[in-house]
Write an enzyme that holds these catalytic residues in place. Sequence first.
Site, PDB file in Angstrom:
ATOM      1  N   GLU A 314      -0.307   8.317   3.207  1.00  0.00           N
ATOM      2  CA  GLU A 314      -0.700   9.729   3.179  1.00  0.00           C
ATOM      3  C   GLU A 314      -0.505  10.440   1.840  1.00  0.00           C
ATOM      4  O   GLU A 314       0.119  11.490   1.763  1.00  0.00           O
ATOM      5  CB  GLU A 314       0.068  10.500   4.273  1.00  0.00           C
ATOM      6  CG  GLU A 314      -0.244  10.007   5.667  1.00  0.00           C
ATOM      7  CD  GLU A 314       0.455  10.834   6.744  1.00  0.00           C
ATOM      8  OE1 GLU A 314      -0.243  11.225   7.679  1.00  0.00           O
ATOM      9  OE2 GLU A 314       1.684  11.064   6.640  1.00  0.00           O
TER      10      GLU A 314
HETATM   11  C1  ACM Z   1       2.657   7.475   8.944  1.00  0.00           C
HETATM   12  O1  ACM Z   1       2.633   7.801  10.140  1.00  0.00           O
HETATM   13  N1  ACM Z   1       2.233   8.302   8.029  1.00  0.00           N
HETATM   14  C2  ACM Z   1       3.131   6.178   8.534  1.00  0.00           C
END
Ligand code: ACM
Length: 674
Positions: A314
């Site tokens: 992310e």
């Molecule tokens: C995640 O849930 N960003 C690994």
Amino acid sequence: MRLVALLLMLMTMFIPSALAQSVALMPQPAKYGVSGGQLAVDQNFSVFLRGARDARLESEARRFLLVLSRQTGLTIAPKLSTSPQATLVVQIDHASKELPELGEDESYTLSVDGSGLLLKAPTTLGALRGMQTVLQLVTPVTNGFAIPIVNIDDKPRFPWRGLMIDVSRHFQPLDVIRRNLDGMAAVKLNVFHWHLSDNQGFRVESKKFPKLHELGSDGTYYTQDEVRGIIAYAAERGIRVVPEFDMPGHSTAWFVGYPELASAPGPYEIERHWGIFDPAMDPTKESTYKFLDEFIGEMAKLFPDKFFHIGGDEVNGKQWDANPQIQAFMKSHKLKDNAALQTYFTNRVQKLVEKHGKTMIGWDEILNPDSPKTIVIQSWRGAESLSQAAKQGYRGLLSNGYYVDLNWPAARHYAMDPTGGAAASLSDEEKSRILGGEACMWSEFTSPENVDSRIWPRTAAIAERLWSPQGVTDVNSMYERMAVISARLDFVGLNHNTSYGTMLRRIQGKDDFQALRTLADVVEPVKDYQREQLAATPPTQSTPIIRLVDAARPESETARLFSQKVDAFLAGTADAASKADLRVMLAHWSNNQSDLNAAMSTSYPLQEAAPLSQNLSALGAAGLAAMDYLGKEQAPDGWKTQQLAAIEQAKKPGGAQLLIMVADSVEKMVQAVK
Ligand code: ACM
């Protein structure tokens, strides 16, 4: 087998054994046979170790006796027997290494007869797994406790069976970690993945870079001695500890002390909100890699496991987009987009991880065409990426489908198979690269008080998926056994059951919280990421975790059983007793509102539950009426339409962020009325 034992066994074989039926093994062993009959368990239960010697096996055998003593209430001394005639004889071929490793033999066999138990394993690790099975076999019977006459031949399906706990968003003290390690051992999980840093906190002492924990943690972090203590505690239970330091995103807490690592100038503060944030490490500066080299070197020494998790998930790239120097670097290095820049970063970090003797593991996003085949991919975005990785020659783990923070029912986690779905068409060789999976406990809404109840008992179902043969898929059997195991986990010190009462009592503000419990028993927190979406004001790290939504169980057992009864009733297969049960439940809910109302005025945290309570009462009344109309009476004009509209309303979570889980079943009853 001694003759007496054989005779006993033959005698008992013809007695239908209620005990054998009530035995709840979870995970279910690879192979087992129950022959009827039982071995009594009393305070003289003793353990003798035969074969290779191992200090760890000795301490685990003593701990076995302690847990047995706690589980039964019998006074059993945690002392090993010197007699080969002991109740339980444990025999290993050779001692395991002091620290567990990926792929070690965890198999064991267990045979029980009327005189005792023989547990055999090639390694210490297998003996540890087998001793947990023995504890699960001990069952209350009319005159005390007993173990059924069984033969078990057991080994895990996958070598990597993990639980991740995020201690960054909310810190979890050592006792929470230790009791969860005990829970893991009880269901044969073997990897504790410790998510130690994120935007909201950096949780390990660094002697090289002390501002990481000093400025990044509010003082709640683990000292290096404490970390070593947890690693030793885990190793005793046959559990590996894999640390995760999430980079280059999810790293605001690092930048509070070391803003020069970031891609935009500081100053930075610890992030208090939940979500995806802009701060990311600067992948273009040599100083970033110099820092990471030293940091990874320090942590690689502290954490002895071969695997080192660098996160990688992310990264939104906003800081990279806004930094002209980074843009210039991308141009001169022919990095066409942010994904390419992250690849550049990941591959540099991979070399550092390797330099310090470790194998890199990370979330899906770390996989790129230049990745060496040694790295391990942890799939959180979907089973598809896991099977892609396996096809390309990478080892991987499944976590998509195993996020226990999303408040899914156990059956939904249980249905996720690491080599099912997209991976089902892989070749055997490709499948063998799928090492297993991990349950993930992300901690936006967890405190030391409620975290166990978010992990357990549903993680036991995931543990079974990862240990038991692929064909073990009977959901009803899973739920029956999980209920028994859930209660057993109390004896290893988990508080997923006990904290429920503690929290409800606080919400009610007095000792009599029966009416609140009736409501709490049939609700569940909203699913997935709806809590953030439904919040009137965004929750933060300092929002108290004391609401009904924080106490309510992720899965309502009452609602699940109610739904089974309703289905039987509507199918015409319910007997009179079951119909009477249904009426009692519905009447109880129908009356609950007036019971609970009395307390509302004195309890602030209870007030948000008022609409929920009214809805439950309305559902109870609607269900009762439906039973009447289905029996004989004619429903008045408009009744059905009106009820269905009210039920639709009752299904909405509202401000309490809770779902009434009996609404669907009541709706079915109303729908069935002509
Ligand atoms: C995640 O849930 N960003 C690994």
